[in-house]
Design an enzyme around this catalytic site. Sequence first.
Site, PDB file in Angstrom:
ATOM      1  CE  LYS A  35      -2.130   1.783   3.799  1.00  0.00           C
ATOM      2  NZ  LYS A  35      -1.837   3.253   3.665  1.00  0.00           N
ATOM      3  CG  ASP A  62      -4.561   4.640   1.351  1.00  0.00           C
ATOM      4  OD1 ASP A  62      -5.818   5.204   1.452  1.00  0.00           O
ATOM      5  OD2 ASP A  62      -4.124   4.667   2.587  1.00  0.00           O
ATOM      6  CE  LYS A  64      -7.105   6.841   4.079  1.00  0.00           C
ATOM      7  NZ  LYS A  64      -5.633   6.479   3.990  1.00  0.00           N
ATOM      8  CG  ASP A  67     -11.282  18.304  -5.359  1.00  0.00           C
ATOM      9  OD1 ASP A  67     -12.159  19.055  -5.364  1.00  0.00           O
ATOM     10  OD2 ASP A  67     -10.019  18.416  -4.842  1.00  0.00           O
ATOM     11  CB  THR A 125      -9.001   2.582  11.782  1.00  0.00           C
ATOM     12  OG1 THR A 125      -7.643   3.080  11.186  1.00  0.00           O
ATOM     13  CG2 THR A 125      -9.604   1.533  10.897  1.00  0.00           C
ATOM     14  NE  ARG A 217       2.112   2.570  13.020  1.00  0.00           N
ATOM     15  CZ  ARG A 217       1.376   3.674  13.532  1.00  0.00           C
ATOM     16  NH1 ARG A 217       1.909   4.348  14.456  1.00  0.00           N
ATOM     17  NH2 ARG A 217       0.101   3.853  13.321  1.00  0.00           N
TER      18      ARG A 217
END
Length: 241
Positions: A35, A62, A64, A67, A125, A217
Amino acid sequence: MSGMNRRIMVALDFPGVTEANLCVDMLEGTGVYVKVGMQLYYAAGPDYVKRLKGKGYSVFLDLKVHDIPNTAKGAMQSVAGLGVDMVNVHAAGGRKMMEAAREGLEKGTPAGRQRPLLIGVTQLTSTTQDMLNTELGIAGSVEECVVRYARLVQEAGLDGVVASPKEVPLIKEACGTSFLTVTPGIRPKGTDVGDQHRITTPEEAFALGSDYIVVGRAITQAEQPKQALHDILKGVRQYAD
């Protein structure tokens, strides 16, 4: 190679190419998705995405997008030419914006290729109940908002949504089992929660019905990323196709 490898997305949340390559090179040949989010994309640009594709990775870009419809359409038309496998928009942009994004993606996809999967972000999240109601001004529960957005995403002709694993059963009930769910907020036991709230372990996410999980991570900051990935795969093997 297990089908589970292709259902794990490793979030390359790095400040630049040098740092990203250290992880990418160690994961080469594992078959996982990668990603590429805003931080790395803004630093490395579209050429780096093409390099990842050249190495055989499936890529979820990714960004997002959120607009006006015409701008979203143009953005998707541009990224379609990169050969990525999945892209996303914010469902909060509304149905017309999402439809325009899909049209742009279809227009920009080279002849003979299948357009990238297009998914809508429901609620991040990091969104809490208080944030949803007090700061964003959206009434109801997080779960109700997520399901409402998921239905809107499906009506706009998109392929699925980004949501917390905890909301997957509700989404599948509302939109059907073939409607894709991509779920960040994944934290193996014993790892730092960070800035996310609606989280689960990889095992819990797949048990809840997630189609893809996004892990950052716990893999990318591990001393041995490939071993960290292997440990996760070992824990979720029972959910293999």
